[in-house]
Structure formats: structure tokens, C-alpha cells
Enzyme design. Structure first.
Site, PDB file in Angstrom:
ATOM      1  N   HIS A 175     133.500 -70.679 -23.543  1.00 56.82           N
ATOM      2  CA  HIS A 175     133.934 -70.194 -22.231  1.00 56.82           C
ATOM      3  C   HIS A 175     132.891 -70.520 -21.156  1.00 56.82           C
ATOM      4  O   HIS A 175     131.929 -71.219 -21.410  1.00 56.82           O
ATOM      5  CB  HIS A 175     134.234 -68.697 -22.324  1.00 56.82           C
ATOM      6  CG  HIS A 175     135.428 -68.394 -23.195  1.00 56.82           C
ATOM      7  ND1 HIS A 175     136.395 -67.486 -22.860  1.00 56.82           N
ATOM      8  CD2 HIS A 175     135.817 -68.909 -24.384  1.00 56.82           C
ATOM      9  CE1 HIS A 175     137.320 -67.447 -23.813  1.00 56.82           C
ATOM     10  NE2 HIS A 175     136.985 -68.296 -24.745  1.00 56.82           N
ATOM     11  N   GLY A 217     135.974 -60.674 -26.378  1.00 52.10           N
ATOM     12  CA  GLY A 217     137.078 -60.482 -25.436  1.00 52.10           C
ATOM     13  C   GLY A 217     138.227 -59.726 -26.092  1.00 52.10           C
ATOM     14  O   GLY A 217     138.929 -58.950 -25.441  1.00 52.10           O
ATOM     15  N   SER A 218     138.404 -59.943 -27.398  1.00 51.65           N
ATOM     16  CA  SER A 218     139.465 -59.234 -28.111  1.00 51.65           C
ATOM     17  C   SER A 218     139.185 -57.734 -28.121  1.00 51.65           C
ATOM     18  O   SER A 218     140.092 -56.914 -27.906  1.00 51.65           O
ATOM     19  CB  SER A 218     139.553 -59.735 -29.561  1.00 51.65           C
ATOM     20  OG  SER A 218     139.798 -61.117 -29.563  1.00 51.65           O
ATOM     21  N   GLU A 243     139.855 -66.153 -19.968  1.00 54.80           N
ATOM     22  CA  GLU A 243     139.719 -67.609 -19.825  1.00 54.80           C
ATOM     23  C   GLU A 243     139.303 -68.010 -18.424  1.00 54.80           C
ATOM     24  O   GLU A 243     139.267 -69.206 -18.125  1.00 54.80           O
ATOM     25  CB  GLU A 243     141.079 -68.268 -20.138  1.00 54.80           C
ATOM     26  CG  GLU A 243     141.555 -67.978 -21.543  1.00 54.80           C
ATOM     27  CD  GLU A 243     142.913 -68.589 -21.838  1.00 54.80           C
ATOM     28  OE1 GLU A 243     143.501 -69.212 -20.931  1.00 54.80           O
ATOM     29  OE2 GLU A 243     143.379 -68.440 -22.973  1.00 54.80           O
ATOM     30  N   TRP A 272     147.389 -65.155 -25.779  1.00 56.42           N
ATOM     31  CA  TRP A 272     146.462 -65.160 -26.906  1.00 56.42           C
ATOM     32  C   TRP A 272     146.838 -63.982 -27.799  1.00 56.42           C
ATOM     33  O   TRP A 272     147.216 -62.920 -27.281  1.00 56.42           O
ATOM     34  CB  TRP A 272     145.011 -65.068 -26.412  1.00 56.42           C
ATOM     35  CG  TRP A 272     144.051 -65.341 -27.525  1.00 56.42           C
ATOM     36  CD1 TRP A 272     143.217 -64.444 -28.126  1.00 56.42           C
ATOM     37  CD2 TRP A 272     143.849 -66.588 -28.197  1.00 56.42           C
ATOM     38  NE1 TRP A 272     142.514 -65.048 -29.133  1.00 56.42           N
ATOM     39  CE2 TRP A 272     142.886 -66.370 -29.197  1.00 56.42           C
ATOM     40  CE3 TRP A 272     144.407 -67.858 -28.060  1.00 56.42           C
ATOM     41  CZ2 TRP A 272     142.457 -67.381 -30.056  1.00 56.42           C
ATOM     42  CZ3 TRP A 272     143.986 -68.864 -28.921  1.00 56.42           C
ATOM     43  CH2 TRP A 272     143.010 -68.617 -29.897  1.00 56.42           C
ATOM     44  N   SER A 295     135.816 -62.753 -21.715  1.00 56.39           N
ATOM     45  CA  SER A 295     135.249 -63.218 -22.992  1.00 56.39           C
ATOM     46  C   SER A 295     134.074 -64.145 -22.718  1.00 56.39           C
ATOM     47  O   SER A 295     134.111 -64.953 -21.791  1.00 56.39           O
ATOM     48  CB  SER A 295     136.315 -63.991 -23.787  1.00 56.39           C
ATOM     49  OG  SER A 295     135.710 -64.712 -24.844  1.00 56.39           O
ATOM     50  N   HIS A 330     131.926 -45.338 -31.206  1.00 58.88           N
ATOM     51  CA  HIS A 330     132.407 -44.250 -32.079  1.00 58.88           C
ATOM     52  C   HIS A 330     133.145 -43.125 -31.364  1.00 58.88           C
ATOM     53  O   HIS A 330     133.628 -42.202 -32.009  1.00 58.88           O
ATOM     54  CB  HIS A 330     131.236 -43.630 -32.873  1.00 58.88           C
ATOM     55  CG  HIS A 330     130.317 -44.626 -33.495  1.00 58.88           C
ATOM     56  ND1 HIS A 330     130.635 -45.317 -34.640  1.00 58.88           N
ATOM     57  CD2 HIS A 330     129.095 -45.085 -33.100  1.00 58.88           C
ATOM     58  CE1 HIS A 330     129.642 -46.146 -34.941  1.00 58.88           C
ATOM     59  NE2 HIS A 330     128.703 -46.040 -34.021  1.00 58.88           N
ATOM     60  N   ARG A 332     127.316 -39.876 -25.478  1.00 62.98           N
ATOM     61  CA  ARG A 332     125.947 -40.068 -24.973  1.00 62.98           C
ATOM     62  C   ARG A 332     125.777 -41.168 -23.925  1.00 62.98           C
ATOM     63  O   ARG A 332     124.824 -41.130 -23.181  1.00 62.98           O
ATOM     64  CB  ARG A 332     124.964 -40.241 -26.129  1.00 62.98           C
ATOM     65  CG  ARG A 332     125.129 -41.488 -26.935  1.00 62.98           C
ATOM     66  CD  ARG A 332     124.013 -41.628 -27.970  1.00 62.98           C
ATOM     67  NE  ARG A 332     124.310 -40.937 -29.221  1.00 62.98           N
ATOM     68  CZ  ARG A 332     123.698 -41.219 -30.376  1.00 62.98           C
ATOM     69  NH1 ARG A 332     122.770 -42.147 -30.433  1.00 62.98           N
ATOM     70  NH2 ARG A 332     124.028 -40.562 -31.478  1.00 62.98           N
ATOM     71  N   GLU A 344     138.448 -84.631 -28.807  1.00 63.24           N
ATOM     72  CA  GLU A 344     139.109 -83.454 -29.389  1.00 63.24           C
ATOM     73  C   GLU A 344     140.189 -82.917 -28.467  1.00 63.24           C
ATOM     74  O   GLU A 344     140.001 -82.876 -27.243  1.00 63.24           O
ATOM     75  CB  GLU A 344     138.081 -82.343 -29.607  1.00 63.24           C
ATOM     76  CG  GLU A 344     137.532 -82.296 -30.998  1.00 63.24           C
ATOM     77  CD  GLU A 344     136.587 -81.122 -31.198  1.00 63.24           C
ATOM     78  OE1 GLU A 344     136.005 -81.089 -32.286  1.00 63.24           O
ATOM     79  OE2 GLU A 344     136.402 -80.284 -30.299  1.00 63.24           O
TER      80      GLU A 344
HETATM   81  C1  LIG Z   1     143.558 -65.052 -22.955  1.00 62.86           C
HETATM   82  C2  LIG Z   1     142.575 -64.626 -24.013  1.00 62.86           C
HETATM   83  N1  LIG Z   1     142.403 -63.313 -24.257  1.00 62.86           N
HETATM   84  C3  LIG Z   1     141.528 -62.878 -25.184  1.00 62.86           C
HETATM   85  C4  LIG Z   1     140.747 -63.764 -25.896  1.00 62.86           C
HETATM   86  C5  LIG Z   1     139.818 -63.231 -26.934  1.00 62.86           C
HETATM   87  O1  LIG Z   1     138.466 -63.463 -26.654  1.00 62.86           O
HETATM   88  P1  LIG Z   1     137.402 -63.521 -27.847  1.00 62.86           P
HETATM   89  O2  LIG Z   1     137.531 -64.835 -28.498  1.00 62.86           O
HETATM   90  O3  LIG Z   1     136.071 -63.336 -27.157  1.00 62.86           O
HETATM   91  O4  LIG Z   1     137.710 -62.401 -28.763  1.00 62.86           O
HETATM   92  C6  LIG Z   1     140.888 -65.128 -25.691  1.00 62.86           C
HETATM   93  C7  LIG Z   1     140.071 -66.092 -26.457  1.00 62.86           C
HETATM   94  O5  LIG Z   1     139.661 -67.111 -25.998  1.00 62.86           O
HETATM   95  C8  LIG Z   1     141.831 -65.579 -24.725  1.00 62.86           C
HETATM   96  O6  LIG Z   1     142.030 -66.898 -24.511  1.00 62.86           O
END
Ligand SMILES: Cc1ncc(COP(=O)(O)O)c(C=O)c1O
Length: 404
Positions: free
Chosen positions: A192, A55-56, A166, A89, A187, A219, A223, A339
């Protein structure tokens, strides 16, 4: 009995699919990824879904795709300001900073933890800096109203970019969370709604952006683009495979991840139904106590068009001594192997990294709702793999500790 925040989410069928793919020898991005992308775009009712390795990475590519397109005009330029929530996040915010944009933090609405659009409007009205976009997070399974977001971006002439990492499986006003706007990130990290172990992706209805994301994922080459022929006109076949048309990374997913994702997305409705049941049970247990579930008002909404998908359950401690009671409650939950974790990063402005990067010029105290949530609220798990016994134990324990 342990009640974790999450489980691996893998079933035997997922592991069998991984073995099948490994035995096939086709390991790097190929047919399985295409198949998963087709399923995701069909599920989300969007034209394109581009899978990446997290997700990042989805957030990073989404922002870079809007700033450095290969064909169309950039929709965001270095120095532009983008509204973001104060409870965020890190990798929602870092791509903006890394690419030279200016994140403008806005306090959250304490009733749903999403960006407070009234505070955002006040900021626009009083800010001397022109604002170009808004990047809301749809938090913890809560879908922000697409109508409210559309009205807001229309009145203020803003680009709407959604972080839905999320909130897969949540709906509002008949639309999947975050699917209005130019693009949305997702993500599939293991805690999740569906898992590909690590993984993510971007949904968009914009053809040019989709092609740029396909280039940037690999990259910067041409293609995987639908307009590949336009770029390779007049070149030999060999050249066209190594034609680079945009900036890029290698954030490709693997075939095993996509094979798991394709099986998991078929089960999303069942997963979300189970999560809603857990949230509903917890809300009932805490009714008439000084603890409450943020977002629980959505539980009575039975229709599919307004559904909360509960990535985790935010529990707020209410009352004058909420902060000290929260510490006691967390200690007790930990002792009983339930937890817990903070609400995302808490007030992100209080984190050392953002304080250092903004040279301590933004005070976390300017975001009182984010601070209040950080001090009084915690998360427990709502994973669809929790057993009946675990849910029973969780509810019994909560009914006792809410008296603390
Ligand atoms: C709001 C939000 N954005 C982005 C991410 C990033 O996702 P990932 O952990 O797959 O990189 C998260 C992670 O849980 C998140 O809570």
C-alpha cells in the site's frame, strides 16, 4: 526485467528504526504507536486515529464499535442492512456477516470501480428491507466524491462508514478520501501507499467511538480510554487495570510497526507523486489503443485537492473480443515478467465463500458491471519503489502488447 506489483517499501531508515526499537526493549504497543497515531490524525485532519494490526482488523473493530458501544447508543443493530459494492475485499464484507448485519450488494460504476450510487438509490427505492448504512470502498487510490456521498446519506438517512484501505494519500474536493462519515479504515500492508509491514487503523472524529475502538483493540479493557477515570471511580488502582468495559480482541500493533509508519507517513506526498507519474506514463502509452486506464481522467487534475493515489493501475481491454484478448495479454505480460492480478476479488458474488454463505441465493449475474470489469480488466503495479528502468521497460512492453 521483473516489474512486480509491489515492493517491501522498506528503506534503510525504516530498518534502523526497527533495530532502535528492538534494542530499547519496548516492544508491545506504547510510545511509538501513540506517536504514529498522532501523526496519522494530523495528516488525515481527523480527531482520532487508532492503529491496529491490519486493515481487516480495522474493518472488524469499526463495525463492532458501531454495534456494541460501551457508553453511547448502538448506531447499527443485528439485522440492519448495509450497502456494499459488488467488487469488494472479503474483509470489508465478513465483519458485517460475522456481526449479524445484512450486506446489500450494489453494482459498481465501471468508470471508477466504486459503488454505483445510482444503482444504490434504485435498490433503496425498490427494497422492502430498510437500509441503515453504506460502506463504500474507495478503490485503488480513487477517492469517491465526499459531496456525492454526503448528499446520498443525507437524503436516505444512512450511516456512512468508509473503507479507505486502498486509498491513503488520495483527495477529493479538498478532503482526504473517506474522511467524511462516522469512521474510515486504512491498511498499511506492504503493497500500500505506506507500509508498516502489516498494519492498519481507523480514523474518526467521534470521541465515544474512538474510546470503544481503543478498548476493543485490547481485550475490551478500559485502560487506554480517555474516560478511564469514569470507569475506575471508587476502585483500587490494581482493579482499574483489569476493568473490562466492552467486547474485544487482541489486534494491537507492535512498536516496530508504528516506528516504521511514523517515518513513512512523512514521505506520503513523494510516494503518491511517484505513483501518479507512473499512472500518467502508462496512460500516455495506451492512448489511442484499445486498452485504457480506469481513473485516468483524474491525471489532468494537478491540484492537491483532487488527487488519485494509484495503489495499482487498472487496465481495461476494450472491444468486442475483450475477454479473449485479455487472456492473451496477461499471458504475454507474465512471459515478460510483468506481474498482474485481478481487480480485487472480481465480482465478489461469484466467489465460492459468498455463494456458500448466501446459500447461492444471490446471482453474480445481477451485477453486470462487476462481471464485465472482472472479465475485461486487470491490475499492474504502480509502486513508488519502481526504478526508472522498470518504468521504461513496463511502458515499452505495454506499447507492444496493446497491439495484440
Ligand atoms: C478494500 C480493502 N479493505 C480491506 C483490506 C484489508 O487490509 P489488510 O490486508 O491490511 O488486512 C484490503 C486489503 O488490501 C482492501 O483492499
Amino acid at each position: 526485467m521483473r516489474v512486480p506489483l509491489a515492493s517491501s517499501g522498506l528503506r534503510k531508515s525504516d530498518i534502523d528504526a526497527v533495530i532502535r526499537v528492538l534494542e530499547s526493549g519496548n516492544l508491545t504497543m506504547g510510545r511509538e504507536v501513540k506517536n504514529f497515531e498522532r501523526k496519522m490524525s494530523s495528516y488525515l485532519e481527523v480527531k482520532h486515529f487508532i492503529m491496529v494490526n491490519s486493515g481487516s482488523s480495522a474493518n472488524l473493530l469499526m463495525i463492532e464499535g458501531l454495534m456494541r458501544p460501551a457508553v453511547a447508543r448502538p448506531r447499527l443493530n443485528p439485522g440492519d442492512s448495509v450497502l456494499v459494492p459488488a467488487i469488494a475485499w472479503p474483509t470489508t464484507i465478513w465483519p458485517l456477516i460475522q456481526l449479524g448485519l445484512n450486506p446489500l450488494f450494489v453494482d459498481v460504476d465501471p468508470t471508477n470501480l466504486a459503488i454505483d450510487l445510482k444503482a444504490a438509490q434504485d435498490l433503496i427505492n425498490t427494497s422492502k428491507i430498510p437500509v441503515k448504512g453504506i460502506l463504500p470502498i474507495h478503490p485503488l487510490g480513487y477517492a469517491i466524491s465526499p459531496k456525492l456521498l454526503s448528499d446520498f446519506v443525507e437524503v436516505n438517512d444512512l450511516l456512512l462508514i468508509n473503507d479507505v484501505c486502498e486509498s491513503l494519500g488520495s483527495w477529493r474536493e479538498g478532503k482526504h478520501a473517506g474522511t467524511t462519515g462516522i469512521a474510515s479504515s486504512f491498511s498499511f500492508y506492504f503493497s500500500h501507499h505506506i507500509t508498516t509491514m502489516e498494519g492498519g487503523g481507523i480514523a474518526t472524529n467521534d470521541d465515544h467511538l474512538a474510546d470503544d475502538l481503543r478498548s476493543m483493540r485490547s481485550h475490551g479493557w478500559s485502560r487506554d480510554r480517555t474516560d478511564v477515570a469514569n470507569w475506575s471511580d471508587g476502585l483500587s488502582t490494581n482493579d482499574s487495570k483489569f476493568l473490562f468495559v466492552s467486547t474485544g480482541y487482541n489486534v494491537r500493533p507492535m512498536e516496530i510497526q508504528a516506528a516504521i509508519g511514523s517515518l513513512q507517513i512523512d514521505e506520503i506526498d513523494a510516494f503518491v507523486t511517484k505513483r501518479r507519474k507512473i499512472a500518467s506514463r502508462v496512460t500516455k502509452v495506451l492512448a489511442n489503443s484499445s486498452l485504457s486506464v480506469i481513473g485516468s481522467e483524474t491525471i489532468t487534475e494537478e491540484s492537491h485537492s483532487d488527487s488519485h493515489s494509484w495503489m495499482l493501475i487498472p487496465i481495461q481491454v476494450n472491444g468486442p473480443d475483450a475477454e479473449s484478448r485479455k487472456s492473451r495479454i496477461l499471458k504475454e505480460l507474465e512471459a515478460r515478467e510483468i506481474e498482474t492480478r485481478p481487480v480485487l476479488t472480481g465480482n465478489f458474488l461469484a466467489q465460492p465463500a459468498i455463494q456458500r454463505i448466501t446459500r447461492h441465493s444471490i446471482s453474480p449475474d445481477s451485477y453486470p458491471s462487476a462481471t464485465y470489469i472482472a472479465n475485461t480488466t486487470f491490475l499492474i503495479g504502480a509502486h513508488h519503489d519502481l526504478s526508472d528502468e522498470q518504468i521504461e521497460y513496463l511502458c515499452e512492453t505495454l506499447s507492444e502488447i496493446c497491439l495484440l
